[in-house]
Design an enzyme around this catalytic site. Structure first.
Site, PDB file in Angstrom:
ATOM      1  CG  PHE A  25      -1.820   1.123   1.400  1.00  0.00           C
ATOM      2  CD1 PHE A  25      -2.783   1.399   0.449  1.00  0.00           C
ATOM      3  CD2 PHE A  25      -1.744   1.946   2.521  1.00  0.00           C
ATOM      4  CE1 PHE A  25      -3.655   2.466   0.597  1.00  0.00           C
ATOM      5  CE2 PHE A  25      -2.603   3.010   2.682  1.00  0.00           C
ATOM      6  CZ  PHE A  25      -3.564   3.271   1.716  1.00  0.00           C
ATOM      7  CB  SER A  93       3.286  -4.443   3.133  1.00  0.00           C
ATOM      8  OG  SER A  93       2.643  -3.590   4.038  1.00  0.00           O
ATOM      9  CG  MET A  94      -2.707  -4.089   0.848  1.00  0.00           C
ATOM     10  SD  MET A  94      -3.397  -2.620   0.043  1.00  0.00           S
ATOM     11  CE  MET A  94      -2.530  -2.658  -1.540  1.00  0.00           C
ATOM     12  CG  ASP A 194       7.191  -4.265   9.941  1.00  0.00           C
ATOM     13  OD1 ASP A 194       6.870  -3.070   9.859  1.00  0.00           O
ATOM     14  OD2 ASP A 194       6.869  -5.112   9.096  1.00  0.00           O
ATOM     15  CG  HIS A 224       7.009  -2.695   6.438  1.00  0.00           C
ATOM     16  ND1 HIS A 224       6.247  -3.764   6.836  1.00  0.00           N
ATOM     17  CD2 HIS A 224       6.369  -2.164   5.348  1.00  0.00           C
ATOM     18  CE1 HIS A 224       5.189  -3.874   6.050  1.00  0.00           C
ATOM     19  NE2 HIS A 224       5.250  -2.925   5.128  1.00  0.00           N
TER      20      HIS A 224
END
Length: 259
Positions: A25, A93-94, A194, A224
């Protein structure tokens, strides 16, 4: 609107095994491009799409939502399935949430998943304010470049459109409910340090999927965006080994043009 330098989508026409990579994202393909190159150099067919509203300016993201982002990776998966005998889905992530939904919806069409710091929930009090706040405030501060390695920057937005953030929250809830439908082999790598997605998200994903072939790896040296961080080469090697274990045809050559 021109695409930011480095944020371009990437495709490589390789062999019978394909990998779809899903970025995060407000990020872009740049965060996964070294991984995509690593796979392409080893003869795999690779697709790394640019999600709608990403890689240009945050105003473009403000008019998109999870349905747009998911439709893009769903379409790319179908293209890869027509080209390849086996397809794996990797996500950051997303992009991890997008990958999990593809696995839940497409079943055996997805041979396995490799997830890096996958997101499962929008955390904090701000999450509960999103339904109202998005009508009052357009953006909040960005999430990019959580990277331990000095001098490395992620190409993405320095602002987060709240309408899009609200859509992400709804999408995470949807995917969380679908996690028991995920049965594919799963390699999940996550960073204890993260600053964007807490370890609790990985723990919840691992506790809710129905996969029986599961491996969890800690990325102790990275934040992250671990695919651009100190653990990047380790991630790439583990991902390729995971594919090789599950895809007997990984060594078979197909067309090798593209890039």
């Amino acid at each position: 609107m021109p695409v930011l330098p480095g944020a371009e989508p990437f495709r490589h026409d390789g062999g019978e095994v394909g990998v779809l990579l899903c970025h995060g994202f407000t990020g872009s393909p740049q965060s996964l491009r070294p991984w995509a190159d690593h796979l392409a150099e080893r003869g795999l067919t690779v697709s790394l799409p640019l999600l709608p509203g990403h890689g240009t300016r945050w105003e473009d993201m403000a008019v998109t939502g999870w349905q747009d982002w998911y439709a893009e990776v769903d379409r790319e998966l179908r293209v890869l399935r027509e080209r390849c005998g086996q397809v794996f889905v990797f996500g950051l992530s997303m992009g991890g949430a997008l990958s999990l939904r593809l696995a839940a919806k497409h079943g055996d069409a997805v041979s396995g998943l490799v997830l890096v710091n996958p997101a499962n929930k929008v955390h904090g009090l701000s999450a509960y304010a999103l339904p109202v706040a998005r009508h009052l405030v357009r953006t909040t501060k960005g999430l990019t470049s959580d990277i331990a390695r000095p001098g490395v920057e992620e190409v993405g937005y320095d602002r987060v459109p709240l309408h899009a953030a609200h859509s992400v929250r709804a999408f995470f809830r949807l995917v969380d409910a679908e996690l028991p439908q995920v049965t594919q082999p799963l390699l999940l790598l996550h960073s204890p340090r993260d600053h964007v997605v807490p370890p609790a998200d990985s723990a919840r994903i691992l506790s809710r999927v129905s996969s029986t072939d599961v491996e969890e790896v800690l990325l102790e040296q990275s934040y992250h965006v671990a695919t651009l961080d100190h653990d990047a080469e380790r991630i790439f090697e583990l991902g390729y080994s995971f594919v090789g274990r599950l895809a007997p045809s990984v060594g078979k050559k197909g067309r090798t043009s593209g890039g």
